[in-house]
Enzyme design. Structure first.
Site, PDB file in Angstrom:
ATOM      1  N   LYS A 120       0.827  -1.215   0.000  1.00 17.77           N
ATOM      2  CA  LYS A 120       0.000   0.000   0.000  1.00 17.77           C
ATOM      3  C   LYS A 120       0.854   1.256   0.000  1.00 17.77           C
ATOM      4  O   LYS A 120       0.471   2.268  -0.580  1.00 17.77           O
ATOM      5  CB  LYS A 120      -0.959   0.013   1.197  1.00 17.77           C
ATOM      6  N   LYS A 202      -4.275 -10.526  -6.758  1.00 19.61           N
ATOM      7  CA  LYS A 202      -5.484 -10.754  -5.957  1.00 19.61           C
ATOM      8  C   LYS A 202      -6.664  -9.949  -6.510  1.00 19.61           C
ATOM      9  O   LYS A 202      -6.471  -8.825  -6.949  1.00 19.61           O
ATOM     10  CB  LYS A 202      -5.145 -10.300  -4.523  1.00 19.61           C
ATOM     11  N   LYS A 205     -11.249  -4.718  -4.811  1.00 22.88           N
ATOM     12  CA  LYS A 205     -12.246  -3.721  -5.194  1.00 22.88           C
ATOM     13  C   LYS A 205     -11.590  -2.416  -5.629  1.00 22.88           C
ATOM     14  O   LYS A 205     -12.244  -1.554  -6.207  1.00 22.88           O
ATOM     15  CB  LYS A 205     -13.290  -3.501  -4.086  1.00 22.88           C
TER      16      LYS A 205
END
Ligand code: TYM
Length: 337
Positions: A120, A202, A205
């Site tokens: 992230k 992966k 969303k």
């Protein structure tokens, strides 16, 4: 002591999900579908992790809307507030307080090794905030406040669970028996649903390409279209094998929904090619999600019911987590009022 049988304490399950968008098929198969099934057997607590979503910049009105939607989605997926504790993380301030206490027991080195932090912080290089770094300490607080036996999550959360377990050992060694040791509960099938466009990544969303993920509110035609476009390989055989990442992912999805194993699926589609298989996967996913979509449409209209439900949930969660927090405060030497 007589020899009457003590009623056995039901095992406790707890898990959470961020309100960062409509849940994906990955969230559903890796986590929420199992949460529903566990309600019959265990004492379950499920929450919307809105504090965690602040680690990425959020538009206030959008966050409020998404938190409401995520709460309705949980209920639509079959989480029943009569059976389980359902709440919103930020409504229970004990999470933030224990989060701080556990941050003070978390080491810089171990937090730096978290793959989700590395991932992230490289994706949001302009906002590598302290919360993103200490995220696992807050997650540990979420868990430990409720003293669960199991934490049902997808494979991507395993490292955070291991970190939580390390904190349990550390705190219990320092202060005596404070926390129960939680076990991760990762489903055999569906713990890592991959992107339909890049099957080594992966399903998420936050993917920029909407064809890469299925949301649990997608209409059947959209679901079918996305599966038809799913990236596979240049062979034709429906079989689970190393290197066939796209097909492996579709087989995992089909298996998680139908309960059939890979051999049975290979036999079912023998000699039929990928087109038929993709349609079958799309149809079974659309069928599985249909009742959720329908229930969601009703729930999201009923704001009064949603608000009543999360208020009740917060009151109960506060009581339960308050017991653990009082114990922690006492044991670590914080002065009582
Ligand atoms: P979140 O919101 O990213 O995801 C919620 C759940 O969905 C699982 N999941 C997947 N499973 C299979 N395949 C995928 N592609 C996939 N994508 C997501 C995740 O593993 C997770 O179980 N940090 C957590 C939220 C959280 C939490 C907690 C969880 C906060 N506190 C305490 C458990 C206990 C998160 O970001 O999940």
């Amino acid at each position: 002591m007589g020899n009457e049988v003590k009623p056995e304490r039901k095992k406790v399950m707890l898990s959470g999900i961020q309100p960062t968008g409509v849940f994906t098929l990955g969230n559903y198969l890796g986590a929420v579908k199992n949460w529903k099934q566990m309600q019959e057997e265990y004492d379950c607590a499920y929450f919307i992790a809105d504090l965690h979503s602040l680690t990425v910049r959020q538009e206030p009105t959008v966050l409020r809307r998404r938190t409401t939607e995520a709460f309705a989605l949980l209920l639509a997926c079959g989480i029943d507030p009569q059976k389980s504790l359902v709440f919103i993380q930020s409504h229970v301030q004990n999470h933030a307080e224990l989060g701080w206490i556990l941050m003070c027991a978390s080491q810089f080195g171990e937090l730096s090794r978290m793959t989700q932090f590395k991932d992230k912080s490289s994706r949001h290089a302009d906002n590598v905030n302290a919360g993103l770094f200490t995220y696992p300490s807050l997650m540990a607080a979420d868990i430990l406040l409720y003293q669960p036996d199991f934490v049902p999550v997808g494979a991507d959360q395993k490292q955070h669970l291991e970190f939580t377990r390390d904190l349990v050992v550390r705190m219990n060694n320092l202060y005596g028996n404070i926390f129960r040791m939680p076990e991760p509960y990762i489903p055999k099938n569906g713990s890592k649903v991959m992107s339909l466009q890049e099957p080594l990544k992966k399903m998420s969303k936050s993917d920029e390409n909407p064809n890469a993920f299925i949301t649990i509110l997608d209409e059947p035609e959209v679901i079918l279209r996305k599966f038809k476009r799913a990236v596979t390989d240049s062979e034709t055989e429906v079989v689970y094998r190393e290197g066939k990442d796209g097909i492996n992912n579709l087989m995992t999805i089909y298996s998680a929904i139908t309960g059939r194993d890979y051999d049975a699926i290979a036999r079912e589609f023998e000699g039929q090619g990928y087109g038929t298989f993709k349609t079958a996967v799309g149809e079974c996913v659309a069928e599985e999600l249909r009742p959720i979509r329908e229930r969601y449409k009703e729930l999201i209209e009923d704001k009064v019911y949603l608000q009543e439900t999360w208020t009740k949930g917060a009151d109960m969660a506060e009581k339960i987590s308050g017991r653990t927090l009082s114990k922690v405060r006492r044991k670590i030497g914080l002065l009582a009022k």
